[in-house]
Design a protein around this motif. Sequence first.
Motif, mmCIF file in Angstrom:
data_model
loop_
_atom_site.group_PDB
_atom_site.id
_atom_site.type_symbol
_atom_site.label_atom_id
_atom_site.label_comp_id
_atom_site.label_asym_id
_atom_site.label_seq_id
_atom_site.Cartn_x
_atom_site.Cartn_y
_atom_site.Cartn_z
ATOM 1 N N GLU A 76 33.651 44.309 28.660
ATOM 2 C CA GLU A 76 34.529 44.718 27.574
ATOM 3 C C GLU A 76 35.357 45.944 27.931
ATOM 4 O OE1 GLU A 76 35.140 43.073 24.806
ATOM 5 O OE2 GLU A 76 33.814 41.508 25.552
ATOM 6 N N ILE A 77 34.739 46.926 28.580
ATOM 7 C CA ILE A 77 35.466 48.177 28.813
ATOM 8 C C ILE A 77 36.386 48.108 30.026
ATOM 9 C CG2 ILE A 77 33.679 49.582 27.724
ATOM 10 C CD1 ILE A 77 32.759 50.465 30.480
ATOM 11 N N PHE A 78 36.068 47.266 31.015
ATOM 12 C CA PHE A 78 36.874 47.204 32.227
ATOM 13 C C PHE A 78 38.158 46.398 32.059
ATOM 14 C CE2 PHE A 78 33.035 47.828 35.253
ATOM 15 C CZ PHE A 78 33.135 49.193 35.054
ATOM 16 N N ARG A 79 38.164 45.467 31.113
ATOM 17 C CA ARG A 79 39.216 44.462 31.056
ATOM 18 C C ARG A 79 40.624 45.063 30.928
ATOM 19 N NH1 ARG A 79 37.017 40.528 27.415
ATOM 20 N NH2 ARG A 79 35.952 39.757 29.271
ATOM 21 N N ASN A 80 40.736 46.187 30.230
ATOM 22 C CA ASN A 80 42.043 46.796 29.997
ATOM 23 C C ASN A 80 42.246 48.081 30.788
ATOM 24 O OD1 ASN A 80 43.082 44.982 27.843
ATOM 25 N ND2 ASN A 80 41.258 45.714 26.782
ATOM 26 N N MET A 81 41.456 48.257 31.852
ATOM 27 C CA MET A 81 41.545 49.499 32.608
ATOM 28 C C MET A 81 41.746 49.222 34.093
ATOM 29 S SD MET A 81 38.431 51.638 30.835
ATOM 30 C CE MET A 81 38.918 53.179 31.598
ATOM 31 N N LYS A 82 42.464 50.115 34.732
ATOM 32 C CA LYS A 82 42.613 50.080 36.180
ATOM 33 C C LYS A 82 41.525 50.984 36.747
ATOM 34 C CE LYS A 82 45.937 51.027 39.889
ATOM 35 N NZ LYS A 82 47.290 51.532 40.204
ATOM 36 N N VAL A 83 40.528 50.374 37.368
ATOM 37 C CA VAL A 83 39.292 51.075 37.719
ATOM 38 C C VAL A 83 39.101 51.119 39.229
ATOM 39 C CG1 VAL A 83 36.764 50.956 37.537
ATOM 40 C CG2 VAL A 83 38.174 50.436 35.548
#
Length: 808
Positions: free
Chosen positions: A189-196
């Motif tokens: 959930e938290i990674f989907r919208n982030m450039k990590v």
Amino acid sequence: METLDLLLQATGRWSQIKSVVTFLRLLSRNRRINRWRQGFYGPVFSLDGTHGVSVGATSSEAHSELTYDREAHAKHMFQRMALSSATYITSELEDSQSSKIISLLEMDVNDVRIIGIHGRDGIGKTALAKIVYSKVSFHFDACSFLGEIEETMRHPGGVLCLHTKLIFDILKREYEVSSAFKGVRFLKEIFRNMKVLLVLDDLENASLLKEFVGANLDWFGSGSRIIVTSKQRSILQGFVDRGMARTYDVSSMDDKRAFNLFWQYAKGMSSQPLSYVESANKIVKAAKGLPLLVKVFGSFLHGKGQEEWIKFEDLVQQFQEDYEKLLSIVYEALDEKQKRMYLDIAGFLPDVDCRIASYMWHDHECPHDEIEVLRRMSLIKIEENKLGMHSMLRCLARKIIYQGFRDPGTCVRFYIPSIAHDTKKRKRGTDHLNTIVAGFEILPSMTFLSLGHANIGGRFADALLNVRWLHWQGCPQDIEAISIHLENLIMLDLSWSKVTESWGGWKGIKVERLKVLNLTGCVDLLATPSFSCYPNLEIMILERCSRLVYLDPSINDLKLLVTLNLRFCPELSMLPVEMDGMNALEELLIDGTSIREVPASIGKLVQLQILSATNCFSLFRLPDSVCELKALSLLALDNSKILELPESIGDLGELRHLSLRDCRGLGKLPESIGRLEDSLVELDISSTGISKLPNSTKKLRGLKVLKMDSCFLREFPCYVGELINLEEVHASWCRNLEGVIPSGISKLRRLRELRLRGTHISSLPSEIQFMSSLQTLDLLHCDLLKELPPLPSSLVNLYVNPGSTQNK
């Protein structure tokens, strides 16, 4: 307690709501940061008009220097915990290796990919990953470096611990992970919208890899990158076959670079006598270009005569590539205390705090000296006060233990259900106890015990008699232990466990000698227990207890307490009114709490040296009594609601660091600050409402670092030349700062950095050419500055707008 119970229930509901709000704010912030980042880093030109090149640098060097400058700004803006590559000797790895990995990352491509860094033990995979991480982290919305995964997984609850750390690194807040499935679901959930950027260090299990990145890399936002270090190329093969991963094999050092690294550890900067060089070459060849072995061999021979060099050379020739045997020779050169400590550290969890670990050896006269010996011999590593050890050296320690070179139950980690057997009897004369858990024995002579999720009963009391450090991460809520007396227990680590204020162990386990209590991440703990049973406590860690709202008043009876760590307890809104009983307290950490006011009784803590209250968004005042803390050396109030400082702040005669960054309601500094002339080394008023420094600031002749970024300063302090010890001045993005920089600045012969980016200054004094230590001058976006005076030859990094010209 009815009122407290209602408060705790309400707090629990608010905590859940706030978690959602925090997450939504994070996503919004990341989108704003992406837009801001594109505009913030404008073009950078040197005086010769070459894009992106610093004065006196080649194009490749300039790219590295420009990257460093961006990282410096990004580190503050994104509050990123970047790893410093400065701790690694550059000769360990060829410079080209990090560049090759960065080229494989292809930062300008918006896909999601894995980069595997492969090679044998000791070749420098982790060191290389840290260097790359440090260089590229500013490109990402969030970053996490999960180190020593293989070692962490050997301990109970390892995967949950890693998930929890990862989530905290990304969101900068605590999140309870009660199961691997829950952790995986939340990560998606938290990674989907982030450039990590995610680094998985020492990962040797393909199925574990999927628990962190999924099967198709579809958990991550566009542009995300995962770096994996592993001995096995096969764990990435499935991703490689589908074009989702690329791999890089770390090269061994060539003989010349290996020799230079060896000589640096063995002889330092001394000359190279031919008689030693011949032996050195043979020893280096035997190390096969592995940095770890080169360092250990060099450290071992440091200070030894030629006869011992030749003797070690003969052993190297005799055992050839039996590195374990050669490392055993180094181990045997230690004295008994050092051997014991080396074996202890090999059994500790990764990244143990040095101060906490030292309590294991309080019966030693100078344990810190012994730790330093192990560090100088390259047998352990210390980074950011964390104690660690290379996996090759851990394996050696375990083999020594298992082969019976010493009593295996004396100082070595054991945990259920993998406990070795001890045939010796207790010193008190009792026969070997029949204490069985799940078919394994608890050893009566062990001093470090990790219990996992075991539930010990009263029949194990004698078996735990000699335990000094008990790590019980999976401690059950319904403990069966009744009146267990652990008379030698010094450290009790219940971090990330399910203990509550009503846990039976608080009264059932007697630990009068306890000095360290670690409750990090105990998210079910709403209130602390009574501390009356722990009169000798010196370190109390309640960090990341995300639902903690209440500290029992008995904490004031801990007269020996040195450190109280309450960091990231977001629901904690008050400290005990009476704190004067903790008269040995040296360190009070309340960062990230909801504390509104520091009690006046803090003035009685005459030993207090560190008061850190960063990101206390509700903290609006400090009592005047804080100025009675004559031993205080660090006061950090960043991002608080403080409106003013006590007028007598100048009475803090030992204060070295004063940080007020992002205290936006703070409009001025007290005039008394000038009385800190002999002590204050660093002053940070960045992003405050301060528009003018008090005149007394000119007395701060011990000041080395002055940070004023994003302030409302209208003019550069005319007396700056009197601050003769200044090494760094930061005044970027002070939009109201205009006019000329005073000529007196040329008196700052030690100044290395002058950063004026984004200001309205119109000219620099010609005398700047005489500032012989100046290395970095940042004038980017200084749009009113059309000409530059002659600049000092020491300058390395110059950042200016295109079109600026230099007077000759």
